[in-house]
Design a protein around this motif. Sequence first.
Motif, mmCIF file in Angstrom:
data_model
loop_
_atom_site.group_PDB
_atom_site.id
_atom_site.type_symbol
_atom_site.label_atom_id
_atom_site.label_comp_id
_atom_site.label_asym_id
_atom_site.label_seq_id
_atom_site.Cartn_x
_atom_site.Cartn_y
_atom_site.Cartn_z
ATOM 1 N N SER A 5 -1.750 64.819 56.370
ATOM 2 C CA SER A 5 -0.966 64.388 55.213
ATOM 3 C C SER A 5 0.166 65.365 54.925
ATOM 4 O O SER A 5 1.258 64.964 54.514
ATOM 5 C CB SER A 5 -1.865 64.255 53.983
ATOM 6 N N THR A 6 -0.075 66.660 55.161
ATOM 7 C CA THR A 6 0.968 67.663 54.951
ATOM 8 C C THR A 6 2.118 67.448 55.917
ATOM 9 O O THR A 6 3.291 67.507 55.539
ATOM 10 C CB THR A 6 0.397 69.083 55.132
ATOM 11 N N THR A 7 1.788 67.189 57.175
ATOM 12 C CA THR A 7 2.819 66.935 58.185
ATOM 13 C C THR A 7 3.628 65.696 57.827
ATOM 14 O O THR A 7 4.859 65.689 57.931
ATOM 15 C CB THR A 7 2.172 66.757 59.571
ATOM 16 N N THR A 8 2.942 64.652 57.393
ATOM 17 C CA THR A 8 3.624 63.419 57.001
ATOM 18 C C THR A 8 4.557 63.663 55.823
ATOM 19 O O THR A 8 5.690 63.166 55.793
ATOM 20 C CB THR A 8 2.593 62.337 56.619
ATOM 21 N N HIS A 9 4.072 64.443 54.863
ATOM 22 C CA HIS A 9 4.892 64.755 53.687
ATOM 23 C C HIS A 9 6.137 65.538 54.088
ATOM 24 O O HIS A 9 7.244 65.252 53.611
ATOM 25 C CB HIS A 9 4.067 65.556 52.683
ATOM 26 N N LEU A 10 5.969 66.520 54.965
ATOM 27 C CA LEU A 10 7.109 67.324 55.397
ATOM 28 C C LEU A 10 8.132 66.486 56.154
ATOM 29 O O LEU A 10 9.343 66.646 55.972
ATOM 30 C CB LEU A 10 6.629 68.476 56.281
ATOM 31 N N GLU A 11 7.649 65.590 56.990
ATOM 32 C CA GLU A 11 8.560 64.721 57.739
ATOM 33 C C GLU A 11 9.354 63.830 56.793
ATOM 34 O O GLU A 11 10.560 63.624 56.981
ATOM 35 C CB GLU A 11 7.770 63.877 58.737
ATOM 36 N N ALA A 60 5.396 73.684 53.385
ATOM 37 C CA ALA A 60 4.187 73.088 52.830
ATOM 38 C C ALA A 60 3.110 74.149 52.670
ATOM 39 O O ALA A 60 3.051 75.122 53.430
ATOM 40 C CB ALA A 60 3.683 71.972 53.731
ATOM 41 N N ALA A 61 2.272 73.958 51.659
ATOM 42 C CA ALA A 61 1.127 74.853 51.481
ATOM 43 C C ALA A 61 0.149 74.638 52.626
ATOM 44 O O ALA A 61 -0.136 73.503 53.009
ATOM 45 C CB ALA A 61 0.454 74.573 50.142
ATOM 46 N N THR A 62 -0.350 75.710 53.196
ATOM 47 C CA THR A 62 -1.260 75.601 54.338
ATOM 48 C C THR A 62 -2.646 75.180 53.877
ATOM 49 O O THR A 62 -3.225 75.756 52.966
ATOM 50 C CB THR A 62 -1.362 76.946 55.064
#
Length: 402
Positions: free
Chosen positions: A258-264, A249-251
């Motif tokens: 939201s990034t963590t949720t997307h990655l999961e 994910a882009a930092t």
Amino acid sequence: MRTRDPNDQTSRGCVTEEHFFDDGTVFTDEDAFIEKCKHAFKNGYSIALRGMEFRSEKVAAIASALADLFGQPSVGANIYFSPAGSQGLARHYDDHCVLVWQLLGSKKWTVWPNPKPLLPRLYEPFDPLDGNLDESSGRVEVLHEGDMMYIPRGYVHEARTDVSGSEVNDCSLHLTLAIEVEAPFEWEGFAHIALHCWAEKQQLRGSQSVEFEGKAGASLSAIVLHVAIRLLSDSEPVFRKACMVAAKAATSSSSCTSTTTHLEALRSSQRSTFDEILRKIDQSCSIKEALERIVSAVRERDDGAFQWMSWLRHLPQQGTAAGYIIDFCNVLGALEALVEAFDSDPGQALDGLTAFKSGFCRRVAYEDACEAFGTLLEMYRMARTQYMRGMLALHGAGAHVS
């Protein structure tokens, strides 16, 4: 390049495309070359600068970030500068996904959905375009400065600078970012990596297939299953999709949650895809057909039939207790032993290989495959990055690409 009559698209989609420098001329006089380019531009030719990731440090940084985002080794970049009222490339499709970024002016794009279930593979020959392509089914989008558009691989498209309704039909400058999915990084590639890891574990445990006892053991059985998976991928669309188990994910500190949720969600989706692939291998992989292909290739000494698996040489091999290691650049020698065993008792060989396939599908470790996939990806990226740095230095653009 230019498309002289964009309304006269033929069944091949590219015969009306003309290239100004089509004779391989090399210009030693920079001023003369620039004048030639100006002349071509005034006569409706678009100027294409390919490999921009090797010429511009900023473009290289964008390409590298996108490669990380999609979990792929590399992203290529081209720039196209088109005069008003023109079409550069003729109607076509690509063997890679494309992000189009409009930098200057406007451009009208028409994109047709891919009617074929199988995605085109990188570097494979292109099929002629369907002469009965429904003009009305194309989606028209006008990109203005700053706009971006995604075009999946296999989707037919064309672009023009004569934007209807625009007060000024001016020149256009856009950047394309090509997400190139090489063979090891499709889902078929991931399946091969998973099989290789599992077969290596069988070797370390001293497990040997009943039908191929001796120097090769599980490695030889694995080659048969590699071939069977390859044959299955010719009819199952999921095998040609990009594997994104290594996507990053882009930092961004502002959207950490939201990034963590997307990655999961992405990781869960990737695991589900792998489970689907294992089911297809277990249910639809034909060991018999794979053996027939192998027997035919060995008897005809057709080494080219297995060149597609040469990239497996980059994966680690522990070898057997006798030190036997498969040469994936030349597997014919190893397969001769397989053919001999198959000829002596086809029924036993087929039963044993079918059991080997079932064992793989039920006991393979997804985590092992992900680790090996990531290691191979870094190897490809390192080679690409070293080349990119060298080219940037050659063009005087710096070499600070991570």
